[in-house]
Design a protein around this motif. Structure first.
Motif, PDB file in Angstrom:
ATOM      1  N   VAL A 125      35.391  -6.218  13.213  1.00 40.10           N
ATOM      2  CA  VAL A 125      33.984  -6.864  13.557  1.00 40.10           C
ATOM      3  C   VAL A 125      34.465  -7.201  14.980  1.00 40.10           C
ATOM      4  CG1 VAL A 125      33.312  -7.049  11.336  1.00 40.10           C
ATOM      5  CG2 VAL A 125      33.887  -9.198  12.291  1.00 40.10           C
ATOM      6  N   LYS A 126      35.342  -8.308  15.064  1.00 39.56           N
ATOM      7  CA  LYS A 126      35.957  -9.222  16.522  1.00 39.56           C
ATOM      8  C   LYS A 126      35.024  -8.413  17.781  1.00 39.56           C
ATOM      9  CE  LYS A 126      38.326 -12.655  19.049  1.00 39.56           C
ATOM     10  NZ  LYS A 126      38.382 -11.955  20.244  1.00 39.56           N
ATOM     11  N   PRO A 127      35.030  -7.792  17.954  1.00 41.61           N
ATOM     12  CA  PRO A 127      35.343  -6.503  19.015  1.00 41.61           C
ATOM     13  C   PRO A 127      33.496  -6.361  19.324  1.00 41.61           C
ATOM     14  CG  PRO A 127      37.220  -5.952  17.747  1.00 41.61           C
ATOM     15  CD  PRO A 127      36.477  -6.764  17.096  1.00 41.61           C
ATOM     16  N   GLY A 128      33.324  -5.961  18.245  1.00 44.67           N
ATOM     17  CA  GLY A 128      31.813  -5.334  18.192  1.00 44.67           C
ATOM     18  C   GLY A 128      30.606  -6.704  18.556  1.00 44.67           C
ATOM     19  N   ILE A 129      31.399  -7.416  18.078  1.00 44.00           N
ATOM     20  CA  ILE A 129      30.303  -9.159  17.838  1.00 44.00           C
ATOM     21  C   ILE A 129      31.017  -9.217  19.920  1.00 44.00           C
ATOM     22  CG2 ILE A 129      30.072 -11.397  17.634  1.00 44.00           C
ATOM     23  CD1 ILE A 129      31.115 -10.833  14.657  1.00 44.00           C
ATOM     24  N   GLU A 130      31.877  -9.197  20.265  1.00 44.98           N
ATOM     25  CA  GLU A 130      32.093  -9.668  21.703  1.00 44.98           C
ATOM     26  C   GLU A 130      31.315  -8.935  22.722  1.00 44.98           C
ATOM     27  OE1 GLU A 130      35.722 -12.250  21.618  1.00 44.98           O
ATOM     28  OE2 GLU A 130      36.096  -9.520  21.997  1.00 44.98           O
ATOM     29  N   GLU A 131      30.861  -7.335  21.822  1.00 49.84           N
ATOM     30  CA  GLU A 131      30.267  -6.350  23.337  1.00 49.84           C
ATOM     31  C   GLU A 131      29.242  -6.737  22.903  1.00 49.84           C
ATOM     32  OE1 GLU A 131      29.131  -3.218  25.703  1.00 49.84           O
ATOM     33  OE2 GLU A 131      31.572  -4.484  25.488  1.00 49.84           O
ATOM     34  N   ILE A 132      28.246  -6.980  21.629  1.00 53.55           N
ATOM     35  CA  ILE A 132      26.876  -7.404  21.587  1.00 53.55           C
ATOM     36  C   ILE A 132      26.558  -8.798  22.369  1.00 53.55           C
ATOM     37  CG2 ILE A 132      25.212  -8.055  20.432  1.00 53.55           C
ATOM     38  CD1 ILE A 132      26.696  -6.487  18.272  1.00 53.55           C
ATOM     39  N   TYR A 133      27.516  -9.681  22.808  1.00 57.40           N
ATOM     40  CA  TYR A 133      27.379 -11.144  23.547  1.00 57.40           C
ATOM     41  C   TYR A 133      27.409 -10.400  24.669  1.00 57.40           C
ATOM     42  CZ  TYR A 133      27.296 -14.208  18.692  1.00 57.40           C
ATOM     43  OH  TYR A 133      27.339 -14.370  17.629  1.00 57.40           O
ATOM     44  N   THR A 134      28.473 -10.114  25.084  1.00 55.85           N
ATOM     45  CA  THR A 134      28.665  -9.258  26.798  1.00 55.85           C
ATOM     46  C   THR A 134      27.503  -8.731  27.180  1.00 55.85           C
ATOM     47  OG1 THR A 134      31.450  -9.780  26.551  1.00 55.85           O
ATOM     48  CG2 THR A 134      30.078  -8.433  28.377  1.00 55.85           C
ATOM     49  N   THR A 135      26.808  -7.968  26.274  1.00 50.86           N
ATOM     50  CA  THR A 135      25.957  -6.558  27.019  1.00 50.86           C
ATOM     51  C   THR A 135      24.667  -7.673  27.344  1.00 50.86           C
ATOM     52  OG1 THR A 135      26.624  -4.980  25.768  1.00 50.86           O
ATOM     53  CG2 THR A 135      24.291  -4.602  26.097  1.00 50.86           C
ATOM     54  N   SER A 136      24.182  -8.516  25.350  1.00 52.31           N
ATOM     55  CA  SER A 136      23.110  -9.625  25.938  1.00 52.31           C
ATOM     56  C   SER A 136      22.496  -9.905  26.794  1.00 52.31           C
ATOM     57  CB  SER A 136      23.176  -9.934  24.484  1.00 52.31           C
ATOM     58  OG  SER A 136      22.914  -8.730  23.430  1.00 52.31           O
ATOM     59  N   SER A 137      24.209 -10.816  27.066  1.00 55.39           N
ATOM     60  CA  SER A 137      24.282 -11.743  27.813  1.00 55.39           C
ATOM     61  C   SER A 137      24.107 -11.189  29.619  1.00 55.39           C
ATOM     62  CB  SER A 137      25.327 -12.621  28.500  1.00 55.39           C
ATOM     63  OG  SER A 137      25.659 -13.238  27.255  1.00 55.39           O
ATOM     64  N   GLN A 138      23.927  -9.975  30.129  1.00 54.13           N
ATOM     65  CA  GLN A 138      23.871  -9.464  30.893  1.00 54.13           C
ATOM     66  C   GLN A 138      22.842  -8.931  30.668  1.00 54.13           C
ATOM     67  OE1 GLN A 138      26.595  -5.842  31.033  1.00 54.13           O
ATOM     68  NE2 GLN A 138      28.454  -7.033  31.572  1.00 54.13           N
ATOM     69  N   LYS A 139      21.997  -8.567  29.681  1.00 51.67           N
ATOM     70  CA  LYS A 139      20.096  -8.282  29.467  1.00 51.67           C
ATOM     71  C   LYS A 139      20.038  -9.015  30.052  1.00 51.67           C
ATOM     72  CE  LYS A 139      20.350  -3.538  28.951  1.00 51.67           C
ATOM     73  NZ  LYS A 139      19.942  -2.558  29.542  1.00 51.67           N
ATOM     74  N   LEU A 140      19.891 -10.434  29.241  1.00 45.56           N
ATOM     75  CA  LEU A 140      19.012 -11.837  29.364  1.00 45.56           C
ATOM     76  C   LEU A 140      19.437 -12.054  31.557  1.00 45.56           C
ATOM     77  CD1 LEU A 140      18.008 -13.547  28.624  1.00 45.56           C
ATOM     78  CD2 LEU A 140      20.702 -15.038  27.686  1.00 45.56           C
ATOM     79  N   ALA A 141      20.464 -11.987  31.579  1.00 45.58           N
ATOM     80  CA  ALA A 141      20.171 -12.569  33.123  1.00 45.58           C
ATOM     81  C   ALA A 141      19.439 -11.142  33.735  1.00 45.58           C
ATOM     82  CB  ALA A 141      21.640 -12.217  33.574  1.00 45.58           C
ATOM     83  N   GLU A 142      19.432 -10.369  33.636  1.00 43.07           N
ATOM     84  CA  GLU A 142      18.403  -8.983  34.375  1.00 43.07           C
ATOM     85  C   GLU A 142      17.068  -9.122  34.027  1.00 43.07           C
ATOM     86  OE1 GLU A 142      19.560  -5.302  33.223  1.00 43.07           O
ATOM     87  OE2 GLU A 142      21.571  -5.474  33.761  1.00 43.07           O
ATOM     88  N   LEU A 143      16.766 -10.261  32.736  1.00 45.39           N
ATOM     89  CA  LEU A 143      15.396 -10.510  32.640  1.00 45.39           C
ATOM     90  C   LEU A 143      14.817 -11.631  32.730  1.00 45.39           C
ATOM     91  CD1 LEU A 143      12.759  -9.684  30.731  1.00 45.39           C
ATOM     92  CD2 LEU A 143      13.919 -10.953  28.927  1.00 45.39           C
ATOM     93  N   SER A 144      15.764 -12.271  33.610  1.00 45.17           N
ATOM     94  CA  SER A 144      15.631 -13.943  34.301  1.00 45.17           C
ATOM     95  C   SER A 144      15.836 -14.169  35.531  1.00 45.17           C
ATOM     96  CB  SER A 144      16.959 -14.555  33.063  1.00 45.17           C
ATOM     97  OG  SER A 144      16.245 -14.694  32.181  1.00 45.17           O
ATOM     98  N   ARG A 145      16.087 -12.989  36.205  1.00 48.44           N
ATOM     99  CA  ARG A 145      15.731 -12.860  37.747  1.00 48.44           C
ATOM    100  C   ARG A 145      14.557 -13.108  38.359  1.00 48.44           C
ATOM    101  NH1 ARG A 145      20.162  -8.740  37.307  1.00 48.44           N
ATOM    102  NH2 ARG A 145      22.421 -10.237  37.479  1.00 48.44           N
TER     103      ARG A 145
END
Length: 140
Positions: A120-140
Motif C-alpha cells: 500500500v505504501k507506493p500507492g499512497i505516496e503516489e496519491i499524495y504526490t499527484t494530489s499535491s501537484q493538482k492542488l498547486a495547479e488549482l491554487s495558482r
C-alpha cells in the motif's frame, strides 16, 4: 501493526491560496484525482465528510482539525473498503517557503503485516504526490 508514511511536497503556489482550497475539506475532488465527488456535513472540527471514488467506493471521514493559524488539516478515515488498512489518520501541515508552499502530508494507520504495508505504501505516496501537484495547479 501501526505504520506511518511521511511525505513532503513543494507547491508552486501561495500559502493563502493553497490553504483556501484545503481548509474546509469541501470539493477536494477538484485536486484529489482518486475522488469523483464529496460532501461535507458540518464545519471545522468534528465535521463529517463522505468522499466518492471513481469506482463507486466511499470513504467516510471525520475532520479532526482545521487550524487557520497553524495551517494544519487533520482527518480520520473512519470507514473504507478499498485498502487493507484501518484506523487511518492523515495530517497536512502547510508553511510558506520562498514564495511557495511546503506541504508535509503524513498518514498513520494499522496494517496486518509488513508485506501489506509494502503493497500500500507506493500507492499512497503516489496519491499524495499527484494530489499535491493538482492542488498547486488549482491554487495558482
Amino acid at each position: 501493526m501501526k505504520k506511518r508514511i511521511e511525505t513532503t511536497h513543494t507547491l508552486d503556489a501561495s500559502l493563502d491560496q493553497v490553504w483556501k482550497n484545503v481548509r474546509t475539506g469541501a470539493e477536494w475532488e477538484r485536486w484529489l484525482p482518486i475522488l469523483s465527488g464529496s460532501k461535507v456535513e458540518g464545519e471545522g472540527k468534528g465535521a463529517k465528510r463522505v468522499c466518492v471514488m471513481h469506482d463507486g467506493n466511499e470513504l467516510f471521514e471525520t475532520i479532526l482539525e482545521s487550524d487557520d493559524q497553524q495551517k494544519l488539516f487533520q482527518y480520520s478515515i473512519d470507514k473504507q473498503s478499498f485498502m487493507p488498512i484501518s484506523d487511518v489518520v492523515g495530517t497536512m501541515r502547510f508553511s510558506e517557503s520562498n514564495g511557495e508552499t511546503k506541504l508535509e502530508w503524513n498518514v498513520e494507520f494499522e496494517v496486518e503485516n509488513e508485506e501489506v504495508f509494502a503493497q500500500v505504501k507506493p500507492g499512497i505516496e503516489e496519491i499524495y504526490t499527484t494530489s499535491s501537484q493538482k492542488l498547486a495547479e488549482l491554487s495558482r
